[in-house]
Design a protein around this motif. Structure first.
Motif, PDB file in Angstrom:
ATOM      1  N   SER A 260       0.842  -1.204   0.000  1.00 41.47           N
ATOM      2  CA  SER A 260       0.000   0.000   0.000  1.00 41.47           C
ATOM      3  C   SER A 260       0.865   1.237   0.000  1.00 41.47           C
TER       4      SER A 260
ATOM      5  N   GLN B 285      -5.337   4.901  -1.044  1.00 42.28           N
ATOM      6  CA  GLN B 285      -5.578   4.331   0.284  1.00 42.28           C
ATOM      7  C   GLN B 285      -7.064   4.384   0.638  1.00 42.28           C
TER       8      GLN B 285
ATOM      9  N   GLU C 295      -9.066   1.561  -1.096  1.00 43.98           N
ATOM     10  CA  GLU C 295      -8.955   0.204  -0.547  1.00 43.98           C
ATOM     11  C   GLU C 295     -10.127  -0.128   0.371  1.00 43.98           C
TER      12      GLU C 295
END
Length: 514
Positions: free
Chosen positions: A2, A99, A102
């Protein structure tokens, strides 16, 4: 792997206020019903991105959309990205977006679909494990009011409303909350049978606006105003919410609702309460609500409703240089509709502070310009040691709080005109948010969504306030409906029908032209 997220302390998009008073949500997620609507697309999803971008949401924050569209998680993420790219207040940053993305999920289903709500429960359980949500969820009902009961009952049936241990579950409800006092009470009973009162957040986005909150600072942080904020000095108060657009594509919602139910019952009566209330002991939710409820309880509806109210419908004409349809020619509107697009009311407040001071409220579409303001207009000086010719252009002093779009405060007072003669004329002293502060103002929904995730309720009206507001408005709407008359026509670009101006002229007053 990530992408590394910029920490809250390093994020350059966090303003100084956020550093001084960090209000950062803990582990949490939001389930949004009505994700395909304009509100979600233009306001809610951009606000969530802006909060995430400013470092005010946790790294594992998750957003789950629920709707009838045949979307995958990737399809939903693309819809959110499109909305964010177009409407977000803060700059788009790929690493922040990745992010946030996700934690995006989508569940397909109707509101009465048991299996879909069971799938929603499974998705939230998965997010608890993979994203560290901790069982903390808000359920945002950006849906028609008629669907509130079925969705809240489904949340109860599927166990999603149940709070276990230290986790929390909260429901967020958009206005209008009912269409009269009786329906509001019924709806309150349904919602509060599933969620405890402290877990019900009724959104009034006007209360999240910086200028509305600044009204509290203006009144209670300054010694200058409070001594004259009463019937000894104030002649009357005008609260205006004007739009220069028509109903657009909202015919299905607007017809049968009208201007009074749409904005006076909630936005304008909340502004009245904040303008007229006594100083609270603190700005905690219970203390702030207590003072607002006292004011709303003291509002007196005039006996003669015909002379204390006005209704209008915009007709065909020109808004600026553009030819526009009248309300009855709009797509989806019945040609004999008696729904008003303009409403004005006079209300009185039976308290020692406000006895004898009328509060005039007006709201409408296709008016002269887009503006929302609160104007506190003061009595004339009891004695003027000037010739009549010296003060011929002198009006009444006023404090005007501009809520939108040009946020700020204007003070109008008399000043001598330069020259050898004594001539006094009105001038204005202006404070503009854009010029006075380097910090950019967050959107109202940013503040309100963050408050929901933090469980901070001062800006959210409880059911007592909602019911008191309907109690004030119901006599007017029932009077209009029983009369069955067509609202008075007014041309686009004007400031409402003639009856609205007559309402004030009978009192020896006139509406401000913002």
């Amino acid at each position: 792997m990530s992408p590394t997220r910029v920490s809250a302390s390093e994020n350059p998009l966090r303003d100084d206020r956020d550093r001084r008073l960090p209000r950062i949500a803990g582990p949490s997620g939001l389930v949004m019903f009505g994700v395909t609507g304009d509100l979600a697309r233009k306001k809610l999803m951009p606000a969530i991105y802006d909060l995430f971008n400013r470092g005010l949401l946790p790294p594992g924050f998750s957003l789950v959309g629920y709707g009838r569209r045949d979307w995958s998680d990737a399809d939903f993420a693309e819809q959110v990205r499109s909305s964010v790219s177009r409407y977000a207040r803060t700059p788009f940053r790929a690493e922040v977006w990745e992010q946030l993305a996700e934690g995006l999920r989508f569940v397909q289903g109707n509101f009465d679909d048991d299996a879909a709500f069971d799938r929603l429960a499974e998705v939230l359980a998965e997010l608890d494990t993979t994203r560290g949500i901790g069982g903390n969820y808000g359920f945002y009902l950006s849906i028609p009011p008629g669907a509130f009961p079925v969705v809240t009952k489904q949340l109860a049936r599927s166990g999603l409303s149940r709070q276990d241990g230290d986790s929390w579950r909260r429901v967020v409800i958009e206005k209008p909350f009912g269409h009269d006092l009786e329906s509001a009470r019924e709806l309150n009973e349904v919602v509060e049978s599933v969620f405890p009162p402290d877990s019900v957040f009724r959104i009034d986005h006007y209360l999240g606006k910086e200028t509305v909150q600044n009204l509290l600072a203006l009144r209670f942080a300054n010694q200058l105003w409070e001594p004259i904020w009463n019937a000894h000095y104030v002649d009357h108060v005008q609260i205006t919410m004007a739009e220069d657009i028509g109903i657009g594509g909202r015919a299905g919602y607007y017809d049968g609702i009208g201007a009074a139910r749409d904005v006076i019952q909630n936005h304008l009566l909340q502004l009245l309460a904040l303008t007229a209330m006594e100083e609270p002991i603190s700005f905690d939710a219970k203390d702030l609500r207590a003072e607002k409820e006292k004011v709303l309880s003291a509002v007196r509806v005039p006996i003669d409703l015909d002379s204390a109210a006005a209704r209008g419908q915009y007709s065909k004409g020109y808004q600026g240089n553009e030819a526009v349809n009248g309300f009855l020619e709009e797509d989806g509107i019945a040609p004999d509709s008696i729904t008003e697009t303009f409403a004005a009311l006079r209300l009185d407040i039976d308290t020692r502070r406000w006895a004898g001071v009328p509060f005039y409220l007006r709201a409408g579409k296709r008016l002269g310009r887009r503006v929302t303001e609160i104007a506190v207009v003061f009595k004339r000086a009891p004695f003027l040691p000037f010739d009549n010719t010296a003060t011929g252009e002198l009006g009444q002093n006023a404090i005007v709080i501009r809520v939108q779009p040009d946020e700020g405060v204007t003070i109008r007072f008399g000043s001598k005109v330069p020259g050898t003669a004594m001539e006094v004329r009105d001038v204005s002293m202006d404070m503009s948010y854009g010029e006075s502060f380097t910090e950019s103002s967050p959107e109202a929904y940013e503040r309100l969504i963050l408050d929901v995730l933090l469980g901070d309720p001062p800006l959210f009206p409880r059911h007592e306030e909602v019911e008191l507001s309907w109690k004030i408005l119901d006599p007017f709407t029932k009077h209009w409906e029983s009369a069955g008359k067509q609202p008075e026509a007014y041309y686009p670009g004007q400031w409402g029908p003639a009856s609205a101006h007559d309402m004030l002229s009978r009192d020896g007053r006139s509406w401000r032209v913002p």
